[in-house]
Design a protein around this motif. Structure first.
Motif, PDB file in Angstrom:
ATOM      1  N   SER A   1     -60.122 -78.095  47.354  1.00 39.48           N
ATOM      2  CA  SER A   1     -59.063 -79.081  47.205  1.00 39.48           C
ATOM      3  C   SER A   1     -59.114 -80.043  48.385  1.00 39.48           C
ATOM      4  O   SER A   1     -59.812 -79.803  49.386  1.00 39.48           O
ATOM      5  CB  SER A   1     -57.700 -78.401  47.148  1.00 39.48           C
ATOM      6  N   LEU A   2     -58.362 -81.131  48.286  1.00 33.45           N
ATOM      7  CA  LEU A   2     -58.356 -82.129  49.351  1.00 33.45           C
ATOM      8  C   LEU A   2     -57.856 -81.524  50.660  1.00 33.45           C
ATOM      9  O   LEU A   2     -58.423 -81.775  51.741  1.00 33.45           O
ATOM     10  CB  LEU A   2     -57.477 -83.327  48.953  1.00 33.45           C
ATOM     11  N   SER A   3     -56.807 -80.700  50.593  1.00 38.24           N
ATOM     12  CA  SER A   3     -56.274 -80.087  51.814  1.00 38.24           C
ATOM     13  C   SER A   3     -57.278 -79.112  52.428  1.00 38.24           C
ATOM     14  O   SER A   3     -57.386 -79.010  53.649  1.00 38.24           O
ATOM     15  CB  SER A   3     -54.963 -79.363  51.503  1.00 38.24           C
ATOM     16  N   GLU A   4     -58.021 -78.402  51.580  1.00 40.81           N
ATOM     17  CA  GLU A   4     -59.031 -77.477  52.093  1.00 40.81           C
ATOM     18  C   GLU A   4     -60.167 -78.222  52.775  1.00 40.81           C
ATOM     19  O   GLU A   4     -60.680 -77.786  53.815  1.00 40.81           O
ATOM     20  CB  GLU A   4     -59.572 -76.617  50.951  1.00 40.81           C
ATOM     21  N   VAL A   5     -60.559 -79.358  52.199  1.00 40.56           N
ATOM     22  CA  VAL A   5     -61.616 -80.168  52.821  1.00 40.56           C
ATOM     23  C   VAL A   5     -61.139 -80.715  54.163  1.00 40.56           C
ATOM     24  O   VAL A   5     -61.882 -80.710  55.154  1.00 40.56           O
ATOM     25  CB  VAL A   5     -62.036 -81.317  51.885  1.00 40.56           C
ATOM     26  N   GLU A   6     -59.885 -81.169  54.212  1.00 42.05           N
ATOM     27  CA  GLU A   6     -59.343 -81.701  55.463  1.00 42.05           C
ATOM     28  C   GLU A   6     -59.298 -80.619  56.543  1.00 42.05           C
ATOM     29  O   GLU A   6     -59.618 -80.873  57.707  1.00 42.05           O
ATOM     30  CB  GLU A   6     -57.945 -82.271  55.224  1.00 42.05           C
ATOM     31  N   ARG A   7     -58.909 -79.401  56.146  1.00 44.77           N
ATOM     32  CA  ARG A   7     -58.870 -78.320  57.136  1.00 44.77           C
ATOM     33  C   ARG A   7     -60.271 -77.966  57.622  1.00 44.77           C
ATOM     34  O   ARG A   7     -60.496 -77.734  58.814  1.00 44.77           O
ATOM     35  CB  ARG A   7     -58.206 -77.076  56.545  1.00 44.77           C
ATOM     36  N   LYS A   8     -61.217 -77.922  56.689  1.00 42.65           N
ATOM     37  CA  LYS A   8     -62.593 -77.604  57.075  1.00 42.65           C
ATOM     38  C   LYS A   8     -63.144 -78.656  58.037  1.00 42.65           C
ATOM     39  O   LYS A   8     -63.788 -78.324  59.043  1.00 42.65           O
ATOM     40  CB  LYS A   8     -63.476 -77.517  55.834  1.00 42.65           C
ATOM     41  N   ASN A   9     -62.876 -79.925  57.758  1.00 44.62           N
ATOM     42  CA  ASN A   9     -63.344 -80.988  58.650  1.00 44.62           C
ATOM     43  C   ASN A   9     -62.686 -80.894  60.018  1.00 44.62           C
ATOM     44  O   ASN A   9     -63.320 -81.142  61.048  1.00 44.62           O
ATOM     45  CB  ASN A   9     -63.077 -82.347  58.018  1.00 44.62           C
ATOM     46  N   CYS A  10     -61.406 -80.539  60.018  1.00 46.90           N
ATOM     47  CA  CYS A  10     -60.695 -80.354  61.286  1.00 46.90           C
ATOM     48  C   CYS A  10     -61.313 -79.199  62.077  1.00 46.90           C
ATOM     49  O   CYS A  10     -61.519 -79.296  63.299  1.00 46.90           O
ATOM     50  CB  CYS A  10     -59.220 -80.091  61.018  1.00 46.90           C
ATOM     51  N   LEU A  11     -61.643 -78.114  61.391  1.00 47.33           N
ATOM     52  CA  LEU A  11     -62.266 -76.960  62.043  1.00 47.33           C
ATOM     53  C   LEU A  11     -63.649 -77.318  62.585  1.00 47.33           C
ATOM     54  O   LEU A  11     -64.021 -76.912  63.696  1.00 47.33           O
ATOM     55  CB  LEU A  11     -62.370 -75.811  61.034  1.00 47.33           C
ATOM     56  N   LEU A  12     -64.412 -78.088  61.827  1.00 46.79           N
ATOM     57  CA  LEU A  12     -65.736 -78.507  62.297  1.00 46.79           C
ATOM     58  C   LEU A  12     -65.621 -79.437  63.505  1.00 46.79           C
ATOM     59  O   LEU A  12     -66.490 -79.437  64.384  1.00 46.79           O
ATOM     60  CB  LEU A  12     -66.507 -79.190  61.165  1.00 46.79           C
ATOM     61  N   GLY A  13     -64.547 -80.221  63.557  1.00 48.33           N
ATOM     62  CA  GLY A  13     -64.313 -81.032  64.744  1.00 48.33           C
ATOM     63  C   GLY A  13     -64.083 -80.176  65.975  1.00 48.33           C
ATOM     64  O   GLY A  13     -64.589 -80.462  67.067  1.00 48.33           O
ATOM     65  N   LEU A  14     -63.310 -79.088  65.799  1.00 49.94           N
ATOM     66  CA  LEU A  14     -63.092 -78.153  66.910  1.00 49.94           C
ATOM     67  C   LEU A  14     -64.411 -77.487  67.308  1.00 49.94           C
ATOM     68  O   LEU A  14     -64.685 -77.299  68.506  1.00 49.94           O
ATOM     69  CB  LEU A  14     -62.068 -77.095  66.497  1.00 49.94           C
ATOM     70  N   THR A  15     -65.234 -77.152  66.319  1.00 49.49           N
ATOM     71  CA  THR A  15     -66.544 -76.557  66.601  1.00 49.49           C
ATOM     72  C   THR A  15     -67.396 -77.515  67.427  1.00 49.49           C
ATOM     73  O   THR A  15     -68.093 -77.096  68.359  1.00 49.49           O
ATOM     74  CB  THR A  15     -67.258 -76.206  65.288  1.00 49.49           C
ATOM     75  N   ALA A  16     -67.352 -78.797  67.090  1.00 48.31           N
ATOM     76  CA  ALA A  16     -68.117 -79.791  67.858  1.00 48.31           C
ATOM     77  C   ALA A  16     -67.671 -79.821  69.316  1.00 48.31           C
ATOM     78  O   ALA A  16     -68.496 -79.932  70.230  1.00 48.31           O
ATOM     79  CB  ALA A  16     -67.945 -81.174  67.216  1.00 48.31           C
ATOM     80  N   ILE A  17     -66.369 -79.689  69.546  1.00 51.18           N
ATOM     81  CA  ILE A  17     -65.860 -79.676  70.922  1.00 51.18           C
ATOM     82  C   ILE A  17     -66.349 -78.440  71.661  1.00 51.18           C
ATOM     83  O   ILE A  17     -66.736 -78.508  72.834  1.00 51.18           O
ATOM     84  CB  ILE A  17     -64.318 -79.752  70.908  1.00 51.18           C
ATOM     85  N   VAL A  18     -66.339 -77.296  70.974  1.00 58.90           N
ATOM     86  CA  VAL A  18     -66.844 -76.067  71.598  1.00 58.90           C
ATOM     87  C   VAL A  18     -68.308 -76.227  71.979  1.00 58.90           C
ATOM     88  O   VAL A  18     -68.731 -75.855  73.086  1.00 58.90           O
ATOM     89  CB  VAL A  18     -66.663 -74.868  70.642  1.00 58.90           C
ATOM     90  N   PHE A  19     -69.106 -76.788  71.082  1.00 59.17           N
ATOM     91  CA  PHE A  19     -70.525 -76.997  71.379  1.00 59.17           C
ATOM     92  C   PHE A  19     -70.697 -77.956  72.562  1.00 59.17           C
ATOM     93  O   PHE A  19     -71.526 -77.724  73.444  1.00 59.17           O
ATOM     94  CB  PHE A  19     -71.246 -77.551  70.152  1.00 59.17           C
ATOM     95  N   ALA A  20     -69.921 -79.030  72.561  1.00 59.27           N
ATOM     96  CA  ALA A  20     -70.053 -80.019  73.633  1.00 59.27           C
ATOM     97  C   ALA A  20     -69.663 -79.440  74.987  1.00 59.27           C
ATOM     98  O   ALA A  20     -70.154 -79.889  76.028  1.00 59.27           O
ATOM     99  CB  ALA A  20     -69.199 -81.251  73.323  1.00 59.27           C
ATOM    100  N   ALA A  21     -68.772 -78.437  74.984  1.00 59.71           N
ATOM    101  CA  ALA A  21     -68.288 -77.855  76.245  1.00 59.71           C
ATOM    102  C   ALA A  21     -69.277 -76.879  76.865  1.00 59.71           C
ATOM    103  O   ALA A  21     -69.074 -76.446  78.007  1.00 59.71           O
ATOM    104  CB  ALA A  21     -66.952 -77.140  75.995  1.00 59.71           C
ATOM    105  N   GLN A  22     -70.353 -76.528  76.150  1.00 59.19           N
ATOM    106  CA  GLN A  22     -71.283 -75.528  76.666  1.00 59.19           C
ATOM    107  C   GLN A  22     -72.251 -76.130  77.674  1.00 59.19           C
ATOM    108  O   GLN A  22     -72.653 -77.290  77.536  1.00 59.19           O
ATOM    109  CB  GLN A  22     -72.070 -74.884  75.520  1.00 59.19           C
ATOM    110  N   PRO A  23     -72.654 -75.367  78.670  1.00 61.24           N
ATOM    111  CA  PRO A  23     -73.626 -75.871  79.647  1.00 61.24           C
ATOM    112  C   PRO A  23     -75.002 -76.016  79.012  1.00 61.24           C
ATOM    113  O   PRO A  23     -75.279 -75.448  77.947  1.00 61.24           O
ATOM    114  CB  PRO A  23     -73.626 -74.783  80.729  1.00 61.24           C
ATOM    115  N   ALA A  24     -75.865 -76.768  79.672  1.00 60.33           N
ATOM    116  CA  ALA A  24     -77.211 -77.011  79.137  1.00 60.33           C
ATOM    117  C   ALA A  24     -77.983 -75.719  78.968  1.00 60.33           C
ATOM    118  O   ALA A  24     -78.744 -75.562  78.005  1.00 60.33           O
ATOM    119  CB  ALA A  24     -77.969 -77.975  80.055  1.00 60.33           C
TER     120      ALA A  24
END
Length: 1002
Positions: free
Chosen positions: A630-653
């Protein structure tokens, strides 16, 4: 080296030596612990008195002059130092405090099960003994000197101090050294070594254990490099086991505990968790409250309002505490004037008036405002607040007023300590602290809990207790620190991936710090309910964390954080995340790992952190599909993937380097090119967080060097700012506009037109336009210009105009569709004509082009539909013919007859089926009667290729071998074979020789 000191101690004064056995001059080699060498030449001259005079001459020398004698020297020294260490071990074994060895069976879990060790050497205790530590230090130094060009890395924390001391007198390796030596304390199961991830472009030269153990045979050797030991084990120790272990290993650590001993207590406040789940008070987000940021937070405002309306609960608890105090003396209720504490104080005052009017008269409110706090100094009262507090503290008869500091929550207890110090200075003797929730991790120990009596101000009295930390202040918040790294992705996105512009902007908007009281509904990650079936499937694992099950994804993550902080056990949460992924619960697993890495990642060992990031990358890739959502499920998944991107960006080289190899393997099996948010997250993982480019370069090298069928390379280009190659360009154009007008419905342009026919919300089509622009941007612009006579930049600029028109007031379905045709019509017509005329022709012809006309004619002659009934695989459509090979095959008429005969059989005997589950058919989902692919592994392609036709059968019954009726082909080298394929499929393999091969035969 002080040779004088050496000689004086080598030849003590007034001690005589018999030189009769010395037939001539001699040499003494002085070898240091770091294997430096000096040669002392002894010259013997007879004297007149019959004695011999010895003169010592220092000569230039190096270690190579010792030849193989050095090996015997090192081995002898190792034996002597080992004996000295074990002598100290046995001397200390009778000590109740300093005993370093436990001669009892120890249960030791390993990756493949568990084993029982007959004894346990406490290395941490052993190195506290000066003599033993000295032996370990010099033994390590001797072995490390064998690797002068290598840097040294401690495998575990126990060996860190010994390694540091051992390296002091060693020559530093070159700064740019790519060689590494791993140094550990003791090898038991080899799991620590096995899980170690070698940095890229480095070579492992050796593994060194401080003491050789008899344990390592529990699991096979995990490395082929040298595995050495500085010291030997004591062979006198018995290896007999009783199989009734008295101790056990603690998690993955090097420590043990007595079996039956009470494990680290994890005290969950179940009343709080019930409230969080029933009242929906918890949410993951980037929340701000003053200067403090948090990730996993409960909504204080809602909690206070709900408790204020209840006859029991938190407000009732606070009021009861105050009523008891008011019976003893006047009470001054001090509270900060922020919006939460202010609201709480007045709810308490109102409820107190209702419960006990007399007690209410004894209560005075003291709002506290504070001066700005600088550089970690005291949180000082404003001057007028200090004056008010001083007057309220004056003696009233014989009893002084009781000061009660009220706040919603206590995290570090810093504010309450500062307030108590100042209230004491202003005249209060009895100071208490009350609140709704304690997040300070204290009291936790039994002795602390005993001291939390009502008259104590050591720990605040609270209704709830929650051992979940916050992110920190704005300057030290890991999410705030990672957002600039996310922002640096904008250059890559603008360069080549314009379809990621909107997801990137959405990510930055969604995960910016927000005031929790103002933006609770609009932002954050809504909790996912855990359905009964999933909760039952994970119960065996979650029971190790908490005996009470969690009913939402956020409370599950909270329980994991409390468990992790209390026990330090990372293995169980990782096992739970893996189980959730296997049970199709990737959303739950991703949220759990993101929370764990952001709140506790700094205290997790590097190997565990790397495992967690690698698992999170695998989970991220599994979230690439949005079908049936559903649209709400897609929005939540995209929001979660955004958080995942932040976690990845926060990791050291170092962490990103460690997981790139696993990521390349995963990208070789899953197509993420159609998932913008997944690509954005993986882009954060494969991009350096600073100005360096080491991670990007290593990722490019891994992807280009790894054998692949093309999927990995397509995924790589969807993450990096490089322009596509010529075959990739055809692939992008195919995805954007289709291979022909009949095929265009499956393209991005076809999907855009279908959406225009269904929806009146034209803003929803912007994502399609973004993807079209991104696909064009990833094409080789020069090649497109040379081939089609049009530039990609021209079309991209028109798409930008189309985006503006889509959100304008004059837009309608008809005008929008007209604009779409004006933008793409001429370009698409030119593209389809080129593809039909030439196929995917590049600098060299493509295999697909060589057979397109023959295959298409054979299909149509038999009333089949090409690309529907007979479908070439994705790889077959873009397969490049090598340089130097002729651009056509002879035997055109004969091949046409052969394929016509094959397709005639397919029309009459084959049934429609889904594509076989094989690597060659990856990317195909629609049912068809036959599929075509090219097997280039049979022979060099300059000699010929094998065309493989796979067709569906009605049943798995035996089918006779196919023998073509077309005669004369075998004399030219054409070979036809057939066989049953995967039970319900029939495979026909047609070997077609090249022109060069035929010429060689004739």
């Amino acid at each position: 080296m002080d040779t004088v000191w050496v000689i004086e101690n080598l030849f003590p004064k007034r001690e005589r030596f018999e030189l009769g056995l010395w037939t001539g001059d001699a040499s003494i080699f002085l070898v240091t612990e770091d294997l430096c060498c000096t040669e002392l030449k002894l010259n013997f001259k007879p004297r007149h008195d019959g004695m011999t005079q010895v003169s010592v001459e220092r000569a230039t020398s190096n270690i190579s002059k010792l030849d193989n004698r050095l090996v015997f020297l090192l081995e002898e020294l190792r034996v002597c130092d080992s004996a000295a260490v074990w002598r100290r071990v046995h001397e200390l074994s009778d000590s109740a405090v300093h005993n370093p060895i436990l001669l009892r069976d120890v249960l030791w879990p390993t990756a493949g099960g568990q084993d029982i060790l007959p004894y346990y050497l406490n290395f941490a205790q052993l190195i506290q003994d000066g003599e033993a530590a000295r032996c370990i230090r010099r033994s390590l130094r001797r072995i490390l000197a064998l690797f002068p060009q290598a840097s040294h890395h401690a495998l575990d924390g126990l060996v860190g101090a010994s390694l540091h001391d051992a390296k002091k007198w060693l020559i530093d390796p070159p700064i740019d050294s790519t060689e590494i030596v791993l140094v550990g304390s003791l090898s038991v199961s080899g799991s620590t070594l096995k899980r170690f991830r070698l940095p890229p472009r480095t070579s492992l030269e050796g593994v060194v254990d401080s003491i050789k153990t008899p344990y390592l045979n529990i699991t096979p050797r995990v490395l082929s490099t040298s595995h050495l030991a500085a010291l030997l084990w004591d062979p006198s120790l018995s290896t007999k086991r009783t199989n009734t272990a008295s101790f056990r290993r603690v998690g993955r650590s090097a420590y043990i505990e007595r079996i039956g001993a009470e494990s680290a207590a994890v005290a969950y406040d179940e009343e709080l968790y019930t409230e969080l789940e029933s009242a929906h008070l918890i949410k993951v987000g980037h929340w701000a409250h003053g200067d403090r940021h948090s990730l996993l937070e409960l909504n204080a405002e809602i909690a206070i309002d709900q408790s204020g309306a209840s006859e029991s609960g938190a407000i009732h608890f606070l009021v009861e505490q105050l009523v008891e105090l008011c019976k003893k003396s006047q009470v001054v209720l001090a509270f900060p004037i922020d919006k939460i504490a202010y609201r709480l104080a007045h709810h308490v005052k109102s409820r107190l008036n209702e419960m006990d009017a007399d007690a209410s008269l004894a209560l005075t409110l003291l709002p506290l405002s504070f001066m700005p706090r600088f550089a970690g100094g005291l949180t000082r009262f404003s001057p007028l607040v200090a004056d008010s507090a001083r007057s309220l503290a004056e003696v009233n008869g014989e009893a002084r007023s009781i000061a009660v500091f009220l706040d919603f929550g206590f995290i570090t207890n810093r504010t309450v300590r500062h307030v108590a110090r100042q209230l004491t200075e202003l005249g209060f003797n009895d100071i208490r602290a009350l609140g709704l929730i304690n997040r300070s991790s204290a009291p936790e120990l039994p002795s602390e809990i005993e001291r939390t009596a009502p008259s104590s101000n050591i720990f605040p009295q609270t209704f709830w207790r929650w051992n979940v930390p916050v992110l920190g202040t704005g300057a030290h918040c890991p999410m705030c620190s990672a957002l600039p790294a996310i922002g640096r992705l904008r250059r890559i996105v603008d360069d080549a991936h314009s379809d990621l512009v909107q997801p990137l902007e959405e990510l930055e908007r969604t995960w910016r710090a927000r005031e929790i009281t103002d933006f609770w509904e609009e932002f954050g990650l809504n909790p996912l309910p855990i359905v009964d079936s999933l909760r039952n499937d994970i119960e065996a694992t979650t029971r190790q964390i908490s005996s009470t099950p969690a009913y939402s994804s956020s409370t599950l993550a909270a329980r994991v954080i409390e468990y992790l902080r209390a026990t330090g056990d990372v293995e169980t949460p990782l096992r739970l995340a893996r189980l959730l992924l296997d049970l199709k619960g990737a959303d739950y697993a991703a949220e759990l790992l993101c929370v764990m890495l952001l709140l506790a990642g700094g205290s997790i060992a590097a190997t565990d952190r790397d495992d967690a990031i690698s698992l999170l990358a695998e989970i991220t890739i599994s979230l690439n599909s949005s079908s049936h959502m559903s649209l709400s499920e897609v929005e939540r998944k995209n929001c979660l993937l955004g958080l995942t991107a932040i976690v990845f960006a926060a990791q050291p080289a170092s962490c990103k380097f460690a997981v790139l190899c696993d990521l390349a393997d995963q990208l070789d099996t899953a197509d993420v090119t159609n998932s913008p948010y997944v690509r954005l997250a993986l882009m954060a993982l494969t991009t350096d967080s600073d100005v360096s480019v080491g991670v990007q370069d290593e990722f490019e090298k891994l992807c280009k060097d790894k054998p692949s069928n093309g999927l990995l390379y397509r995924n790589y280009h969807s993450l990096r700012p490089r322009k596509g190659t010529i075959p990739e360009t055809w692939y992008m154009l195919d995805k954007a506009f289709g291979r022909s007008s009949s095929h265009s419905q499956q393209s991005e342009l076809g999907s855009l037109k279908m959406e225009l026919a269904k929806t009146a919300d034209f803003t929803s089509t912007l994502s399609r336009l973004n993807r079209l622009a991104s696909l064009l941007a990833r094409c080789d612009a020069r090649f497109v210009g040379d081939t089609l006579g049009r530039t990609t930049n021209e079309i991209i600029l028109k798409i930008e105009e189309l985006r503006k028109f889509a959100v304008s007031e004059e837009v309608s379905a008809g005008t929008y569709l007209l604009k779409v045709n004006e933008t793409f019509g001429a370009f698409v017509d030119l593209l389809h004509k080129t593809l039909v005329r030439y196929g995917d022709r590049a600098d060299s012809p493509l295999v697909y082009d060589a057979f397109l006309e023959i295959v298409q004619k054979g299909v149509e002659d038999n009333k089949l539909v090409f690309l529907k009934d007979v479908v070439p695989t994705m790889m077959a459509r873009t397969l490049v013919w090598p340089e130097g090979v002729g651009d056509y095959f002879p035997l055109g008429d004969q091949l046409a007859k052969l394929f016509s005969e094959v397709f005639s059989n397919i029309k009459g005997k084959s049934v429609e089926r889904s594509p076989p589950d094989c690597l060659e058919f990856r990317g195909l989902v629609e049912v068809a009667k036959a599929w075509i692919w090219f097997d280039l592994n049979v022979e060099p392609v300059r000699l010929g290729i094998t065309v493989v036709v796979v067709t569906g059968l009605a049943s798995s019954e035996a089918v006779s071998v196919y023998k073509p009726k077309v005669a004369g082909l075998d004399s030219f080298g054409v070979q036809v074979e057939s066989t049953i394929f995967k039970e319900n499929y029939f495979e026909i393999r047609i070997r077609i020789p090249s022109l060069g091969s035929i010429l060689e035969m004739t």
